[in-house]
Design an enzyme around this catalytic site. Structure first.
Site, PDB file in Angstrom:
ATOM      1  N   GLY A   1       1.997  96.180   3.100  1.00 58.50           N
ATOM      2  CA  GLY A   1       1.986  95.783   1.704  1.00 58.50           C
ATOM      3  C   GLY A   1       3.322  96.052   1.048  1.00 58.50           C
ATOM      4  O   GLY A   1       4.289  96.462   1.699  1.00 58.50           O
TER       5      GLY A   1
ATOM      6  N   MET B   1       4.098  98.410  -1.048  1.00 61.14           N
ATOM      7  CA  MET B   1       4.465  99.816  -1.160  1.00 61.14           C
ATOM      8  C   MET B   1       4.506 100.546   0.174  1.00 61.14           C
ATOM      9  O   MET B   1       5.089 101.622   0.268  1.00 61.14           O
ATOM     10  CB  MET B   1       3.494 100.548  -2.103  1.00 61.14           C
ATOM     11  N   GLY B   2       3.868  99.983   1.206  1.00 56.45           N
ATOM     12  CA  GLY B   2       3.851 100.722   2.451  1.00 56.45           C
ATOM     13  C   GLY B   2       3.168 100.012   3.582  1.00 56.45           C
ATOM     14  O   GLY B   2       2.888  98.818   3.526  1.00 56.45           O
ATOM     15  N   GLN B   3       2.911 100.795   4.638  1.00 58.67           N
ATOM     16  CA  GLN B   3       2.323 100.302   5.875  1.00 58.67           C
ATOM     17  C   GLN B   3       0.853 100.737   5.936  1.00 58.67           C
ATOM     18  O   GLN B   3       0.481 101.818   5.463  1.00 58.67           O
ATOM     19  CB  GLN B   3       3.079 100.891   7.068  1.00 58.67           C
ATOM     20  N   VAL B   4       0.021  99.879   6.528  1.00 57.01           N
ATOM     21  CA  VAL B   4      -1.384 100.208   6.733  1.00 57.01           C
ATOM     22  C   VAL B   4      -1.641 100.289   8.227  1.00 57.01           C
ATOM     23  O   VAL B   4      -1.290  99.379   8.978  1.00 57.01           O
ATOM     24  CB  VAL B   4      -2.319  99.165   6.088  1.00 57.01           C
TER      25      VAL B   4
ATOM     26  N   LYS C   1      -3.269 104.098   4.657  1.00 61.65           N
ATOM     27  CA  LYS C   1      -2.156 103.492   3.922  1.00 61.65           C
ATOM     28  C   LYS C   1      -1.102 104.566   3.636  1.00 61.65           C
ATOM     29  O   LYS C   1      -1.416 105.622   3.090  1.00 61.65           O
ATOM     30  CB  LYS C   1      -2.678 102.901   2.616  1.00 61.65           C
TER      31      LYS C   1
ATOM     32  N   ASP D   1      -6.520  92.493  -9.621  1.00 62.17           N
ATOM     33  CA  ASP D   1      -5.788  91.746  -8.595  1.00 62.17           C
ATOM     34  C   ASP D   1      -6.747  91.195  -7.542  1.00 62.17           C
ATOM     35  O   ASP D   1      -6.451  91.221  -6.353  1.00 62.17           O
ATOM     36  CB  ASP D   1      -4.728  92.633  -7.939  1.00 62.17           C
TER      37      ASP D   1
END
Length: 425
Positions: A26, A28-31, A45, A138
């Site tokens: 995403g 903001m970061g990795q999942v 996350k 969202d």
């Protein structure tokens, strides 16, 4: 769903979770796909190291607090989190299934009956969120996961408390997905109300039914102008006629003209019951249609047919617009589950208004993410051990009847299990 291997720079463990692979990325970061010490799968996350600062930590901490607040059968639940770790992380329930966006892009739009079931299910889930004084803000096809127990809502990273003036976004900044955003949110109006989620759900249902969103443009500024212009009507091309009134009201430009989530549930229920089904039956059909491998049943019969085993259950012939039979007393299996081994399966999605046959697709099923991607279906019968074994050639002529052969018993048992798993009662 499909995972990708961990890269050398990826951690092997976060908190108490062992990381098994990547399932999405995403803003903001990795999942990651993780596993708890007790063997429970989880979506973990992690904020990217490059953006870890006081603001991102504060926003991440807000997401964690919101996930602690929301609850319900249609919400992917928070398992654990640490916003103060060197790399802030949170772990949520892992939903094994594609997101709605990927499913529709891969397999085509859903039949109208299943769109109504999806609408009632998600609207009811949003109702529980709104009772907590929260808005999702969202909702979009990628944030609806089609799991084995029905659809679930994910990604509350933009969720806010209704009527709250507090915000972590910069002034005059609009955050969200423009193509699924209601006019008041696109205009930056505050406070927002639950009507924003009703509008977003309308875009999700439109996409599920047609494969497109209400507004589309290659230029983001043009898209915002279309969304906020009251004279530009949403594109409902291809919408089944029975869905047009509901979607038109949900996509109203004025927030006060939209139905509440409770009214959406009741409208969907009325349309489903008008087709002779209960909403619970339609929900089970939705889960069967979206969560089961599309070739699960069709791969069984050709294997059996190659050995001379004739399907023990006849294929009923019934017009698509005929009222559904009482599946609890019918001796014949519905066409949703059976196809003659001598027939060529029809191409394309099931006929409206009722999904009476699974659309045959490639056995290599493209899947989606917990935010974007996931892991393979462990029950996929394309695995060799799940298929009937081919009879060994002994050189002897075949028996006159296979009714009592081991192969026939195995086939019949698999037919019964497939039917029981998908029965509408």
């Amino acid at each position: 769903m499909q995972t990708t291997p961990l890269s050398p720079e990826d951690p092997v463990r976060i908190g108490g979770f062992e990381l098994l692979g990547r399932i999405g990325q995403g803003g903001m970061g990795q999942v990651y796909l993780g596993e708890s010490p007790g063997g429970e799968p989880a979506a973990v996350k992690v904020i990217k190291p490059s953006i870890v600062d006081s603001t991102s930590r504060q926003r991440f901490a807000q997401e964690i607090e919101i996930l602690k607040t929301v609850w319900g059968a249609r919400i992917a639940q928070l398992l654990d989190a640490d916003a103060d770790a060197e790399q802030p992380w949170l772990a949520t329930e892992y939903v094994e299934g594609p997101d709605l966006g990927k499913h529709v892009m891969t397999h085509g739009p859903l039949p109208a009956l299943l769109v109504l079931s999806l609408g009632a299910t998600i609207a009811e889930g949003l109702g529980y969120v709104h009772k907590q004084g929260l808005l999702h803000r969202d909702l979009k096809p990628a944030n609806i996961l089609l799991g084995p127990n029905g659809p679930k809502i994910i990604d509350f990273g933009l969720a806010v408390f209704a009527e709250s003036s507090a915000s972590l976004t910069a002034a005059n900044t609009v955050v969200g997905t423009p193509s699924c955003m209601p006019p008041e949110q696109a205009n930056g109006e505050k406070p927002l109300t639950s009507a924003v989620d009703v509008y977003a759900l309308g875009t999700v249902l439109l996409f599920a039914a047609t494969g497109h969103l209400p507004y589309h443009a290659t230029n983001i500024h043009v898209l915002f102008r279309m969304v906020t212009d009251p004279a530009t009507a949403p594109d409902l091309t291809g919408t089944p006629p029975e869905l047009v009134p509901l979607l038109t009201s949900m996509l109203s430009h004025q927030a006060q003209a939209r139905p509440t989530v409770s009214e959406v549930v009741q409208h969907c229920r009325a349309l489903v019951e008008a087709q002779g089904l209960k909403l619970a039956q339609a929900r089970r059909r939705l889960t069967t249609y979206t969560a089961a491998p599309p070739q699960e049943f069709l791969t069984l019969l050709p294997a059996a047919a190659s050995e001379g085993v004739v399907s023990p259950l006849p294929v009923p012939s019934r017009p698509a617009d005929a009222p559904p039979t009482d599946e609890s007393t019918s001796e014949a299996a519905p066409t949703l589950f059976l196809t003659s081994p001598h027939q060529t399966p029809p191409a394309g999605p099931p006929a409206e208004p009722e999904p009476t046959a699974l659309a045959p697709q490639s056995t290599q099923r493209t899947q989606s993410t917990q935010d974007e991607q996931g892991t393979p279906d462990k029950q996929d019968p394309s695995n060799a051990q799940d298929l009937p074994r081919r009879a060994r050639d002994t050189g002897r002529p075949p028996a006159r009847s296979l009714r009592h052969s081991a192969q026939a018993r195995r086939t019949a048992q698999q037919l019964r299990e497939a039917y029981a798993a998908r029965a509408g009662f």
